[in-house]
Design a protein around this motif. Structure first.
Motif, PDB file in Angstrom:
ATOM      1  N   LYS A   1      70.583 -81.773  42.178  1.00 45.30           N
ATOM      2  CA  LYS A   1      70.462 -81.502  43.488  1.00 45.30           C
ATOM      3  C   LYS A   1      71.694 -81.870  44.275  1.00 45.30           C
ATOM      4  N   PHE A   2      72.341 -82.739  44.080  1.00 49.03           N
ATOM      5  CA  PHE A   2      73.628 -83.075  44.878  1.00 49.03           C
ATOM      6  C   PHE A   2      74.646 -82.002  44.447  1.00 49.03           C
TER       7      PHE A   2
ATOM      8  N   MET B   1      69.269 -76.540  43.361  1.00 46.34           N
ATOM      9  CA  MET B   1      68.078 -77.233  43.947  1.00 46.34           C
ATOM     10  C   MET B   1      66.675 -76.777  43.638  1.00 46.34           C
ATOM     11  N   LYS B   2      66.336 -75.624  43.366  1.00 49.67           N
ATOM     12  CA  LYS B   2      64.951 -75.201  43.069  1.00 49.67           C
ATOM     13  C   LYS B   2      64.596 -75.376  41.764  1.00 49.67           C
ATOM     14  N   PHE B   3      65.797 -75.301  40.778  1.00 45.06           N
ATOM     15  CA  PHE B   3      65.442 -75.379  39.486  1.00 45.06           C
ATOM     16  C   PHE B   3      65.240 -76.916  39.295  1.00 45.06           C
ATOM     17  N   SER B   4      66.012 -77.996  39.863  1.00 43.72           N
ATOM     18  CA  SER B   4      65.658 -79.317  39.636  1.00 43.72           C
ATOM     19  C   SER B   4      64.236 -79.681  40.188  1.00 43.72           C
ATOM     20  N   MET B   5      63.877 -78.807  40.831  1.00 44.81           N
ATOM     21  CA  MET B   5      62.239 -79.229  41.565  1.00 44.81           C
ATOM     22  C   MET B   5      61.482 -78.529  40.624  1.00 44.81           C
ATOM     23  N   SER B   6      61.888 -77.426  39.839  1.00 44.54           N
ATOM     24  CA  SER B   6      60.789 -76.629  39.312  1.00 44.54           C
ATOM     25  C   SER B   6      60.293 -77.154  38.070  1.00 44.54           C
ATOM     26  N   LEU B   7      61.334 -78.141  37.303  1.00 43.28           N
ATOM     27  CA  LEU B   7      60.908 -78.734  35.822  1.00 43.28           C
ATOM     28  C   LEU B   7      59.572 -79.609  36.065  1.00 43.28           C
ATOM     29  N   SER B   8      58.805 -79.505  35.320  1.00 43.63           N
ATOM     30  CA  SER B   8      57.437 -80.284  35.255  1.00 43.63           C
ATOM     31  C   SER B   8      57.701 -81.335  34.035  1.00 43.63           C
ATOM     32  N   GLY B   9      57.017 -82.438  34.331  1.00 48.53           N
ATOM     33  CA  GLY B   9      56.999 -83.326  33.061  1.00 48.53           C
ATOM     34  C   GLY B   9      58.315 -84.178  33.143  1.00 48.53           C
ATOM     35  N   LYS B  10      59.167 -84.259  33.953  1.00 47.08           N
ATOM     36  CA  LYS B  10      60.541 -84.832  33.800  1.00 47.08           C
ATOM     37  C   LYS B  10      60.764 -85.715  34.902  1.00 47.08           C
ATOM     38  N   ASP B  11      59.679 -86.463  35.292  1.00 45.99           N
ATOM     39  CA  ASP B  11      59.842 -87.320  36.626  1.00 45.99           C
ATOM     40  C   ASP B  11      60.648 -88.482  35.975  1.00 45.99           C
TER      41      ASP B  11
END
Length: 691
Positions: free
Chosen positions: A44-45, A308-318
């Protein structure tokens, strides 16, 4: 002992604003490089670095180019002519881009370790390639438009910050390719930039290919009878500043819509091209855009803002993200259902994002539905996509209340969204005002007028940040709810000045730009200087986003020389040079870049032991103090003052994410022998700052 630096040791007693901004974006990039930062947060940064650079190029660098084009050669107060500054900025930017893509490659390696892989079409297996072929023919191909460039077809319009492919072609019948042809293809922004590939058998890897890579592999489908020789990505940045004739505009809303359309044809400022681009394609692009400098060869995908959108789209990677925080609802409003009852007894301070923006939404919702409320007035600068505030304002107007909304149409890059909200509010019956000619309305204030048994009472909310529930989760900001009579009277006068014809008001509490905020701040600084010269304790703490106003810097220098201890928490641009012997010995400047964007503006003056504490919408920049409607509001409640002072002290203690500005203009991480203290993480524990 630190080496003493005197004014003779530095080229100027000021740091150039734009060079300081480069340093700020470098601090953002350091967060992308920090292995202690969760991996998807680092991505994101890196995205923020790219979007910051886009805006810097389209506004600041574009403005410098305009000055050069106009023949302007005068030096600014930091000692730079436009031409000399542009040369230095281009060199620094080039270095930054090299470091940015080095960071990108490192992050790709780190992602691969987590089984998240960006791969090329050619590295896919047969079944995966087949899936991508189907995706291309079914989804991508129908929205592509090849645009040839020749004598009968002039160069098409290239949109600012859009991603394109340049295509060099040869006719199939021309074996020697004696006369190459040129075309461009826009990579459709309507489609996701990355495409997830079907997983390989017995593999845990998530594989992705870039949209432009798939298009490149199938580019021949767009040019039958021709052979593609070279396909290379490019991206153009245009001048995004708007030049408005507000005096002559009969309808400001329509005038801004016209200017937004003109932005598509803004003068080219920067050309990014894929490394190894075909020489003839590069020459063609440079000739068309008339750019001899400002051309950057990129060793990697162009435009990393997609991260930015890519990092937010990944599920199961909390596990690769910061743990989520749940903003607490302000305890003062929890004990009583009626917020007006609470505010009749005391003022309430809310610190976002650690405390919930729902309190602001609820306050306006209650005001809109309360039959005793007669009028609501507020400013809107940047509003979120699905704003509950706008819905409440519309309901209030439809139910017969007097609703006045000052919508700032000129909020850069949010103009179109604000135009849409303005039209919606007008349709609901709100009085929509577009501010004062030549000034942006940047103040953040809401006024509610209510009929009560004792007469009319005013309730006010002032904030350091926008009325935006999305950014309130990402930015640190402070809001004050109060029914203080003096603040209420000033709030009424402020709206009357903005919406009607009123002579400049003699403010009882507020400081308002552009009329008197600057002088009020100077008076407060000079008062501390007076106390210092009398041998009394004197202290200033200011938390702002930027400091670039020359007179303000000079006032701070004079206070330092008189012995005033000054701590400045400046997130971004800082033109003041601290720690210079005889000039700024008593000034310390730190910057914090962390999980949340530091956005609150807070001013503290010791005032001989009777502390003055202010919240403000304004940074200490020329535009804020002279060309905007800005507000600084005192905090009168002693308990709330102590809470704000505690927030400032926590910030000054930070030795994890704080960087200190050295006299030479370089920022270094703060290191202290004390245990690690990360102010934003400590602030999540409300009891650490709330008195």
């Amino acid at each position: 002992m630190k080496n003493q630096i005197t004014p003779k040791d530095v080229s100027s007693k000021y740091i150039n604003r734009d060079l300081s901004w480069i340093q700020f974006n470098r601090r953002v990039m350091e967060e992308a490089q920090d292995p202690e930062t969760p991996l998807l947060e680092r991505i994101k940064f890196l995205s923020i670095v790219s979007s910051n650079l886009d805006e810097f190029m389209s506004v600041r660098v574009a403005g410098i180019r305009d000055q050069i084009k106009a023949g302007y050669t005068k030096k600014d107060f930091t000692g730079y002519t436009p031409a000399a500054l542009l040369k230095k900025l281009m060199a620094r930017t080039s270095l930054m881009i090299g470091e940015q893509y080095k960071t990108y490659r490192d992050l790709m390696r780190q992602l691969a370790k987590e089984n998240i892989v960006f791969t090329s079409y050619n590295d896919l297996n047969h079944s995966q390639q087949k899936a991508m072929d189907e995706y291309y023919h079914d989804i991508i191909f129908p929205v592509l438009t090849p645009m040839a460039v020749d004598q009968s077809r002039p160069f098409p319009l290239v949109h600012t910050l859009g991603l394109y492919l340049s295509v060099v072609l040869c006719k199939n019948s021309d074996e020697a390719c004696s006369e190459p042809y040129f075309a461009i293809v826009q990579v459709p922004s309507i489609l996701p930039r990355w495409i997830q590939v079907p997983m390989r058998t017995n593999s845990k890897k998530l594989e992705f290919v870039m949209l432009e890579d798939v298009i490149k592999q199938h580019i021949h489908t767009l040019f039958s009878g021709y052979t593609p020789v070279a396909v290379d990505a490019f991206r153009l940045t245009r001048n995004a500043d708007m030049t408005l004739n507000e005096e002559g505009a009969e309808d400001l809303l329509e005038e801004i819509e016209k200017e937004l359309r003109k932005r598509r044809w803004g003068a080219p400022v920067r050309l990014e091209v894929q490394k190894g681009i075909h020489p003839w394609a590069l020459e063609t692009l440079q000739e068309e855009f008339e750019l001899s400098e400002g051309v950057f060869e990129i060793d990697g995908p162009l435009d990393l803002t997609y991260f930015m959108k890519f990092s937010m789209s990944l599920s199961g990677k909390d596990h690769l993200r910061y743990p989520p925080i749940t903003p607490r609802y302000p305890v003062e409003f929890k004990t009583e259902e009626d917020m007006f009852t609470v505010l009749q007894q005391r003022d309430v301070l809310v610190y976002h994002p650690f405390e919930s923006f729902d309190a602001v939404n609820d306050f306006l919702y209650q005001s809109a539905h309360d039959p005793s409320v007669l009028a609501i007035k507020m400013t809107l600068y940047r509003v979120s996509g699905n704003s509950l505030l706008v819905q409440s304002l519309a309901h209030a107007a439809e139910s017969g209340k007097q609703v006045t909304v000052v919508v700032e149409l000129k909020a850069r890059f949010d103009e179109e969204r604000n135009i849409a909200w303005a039209r919606k509010l007008e349709k609901a019956g709100c009085h929509v005002v577009y501010g004062l000619v030549g000034l942006k309305t940047h103040a953040k204030i809401m006024l509610v007028v209510r009929q009560e048994e004792t007469g009319l009472r005013r309730y006010v909310h002032v904030g350091t940040g926008n009325y935006n529930d999305s950014t309130a989760k990402l930015y640190t900001d402070i809001g004050l709810f109060t029914s203080n009579q003096v603040i209420g009277e000033d709030a009424s006068a402020l709206f009357n000045e903005i919406t009607g014809y009123s002579a400049p008001h003699q403010w009882q509490a507020f400081g308002v730009a552009p009329t008197d905020m600057r002088e009020k701040l100077f008076e407060l600084i000079r008062r501390e200087k007076k106390y210092a010269l009398e041998g009394k304790p004197a202290r200033i703490i200011a938390k702002i986003n930027s400091l670039s106003h020359q007179e303000m810097v000079d006032e701070l220098y004079a206070a330092s020389q008189a012995g005033v201890k000054i701590d400045l928490i400046v997130r971004g641009v800082c033109c003041l040079r601290p720690g210079v012997t005889g000039l700024s010995d008593n000034i310390r400047v730190i910057s914090i870049v962390d999980r949340f964007l530091e956005h609150s503006r807070i001013f503290y003056f010791e005032n001989g032991g009777k502390a003055d504490v202010w919240l403000s919408s304004a940074d200490w920049m020329s535009r804020n103090l002279t060309r905007r409607v800005e507000l600084m509001c005192p905090v009168f409640d002693r308990q709330l003052q102590q809470s704000i002072i505690q927030i400032l002290n926590m910030t000054l203690r930070d030795n994890v994410k704080a960087r200190e500005l050295l006299p030479n203009g370089v920022y270094l991480h703060v290191t202290t022998p004390e245990a690690s203290f990360r102010s934003q993480f400590v602030a999540q524990r409300i009891e650490q700052w709330k008195v």
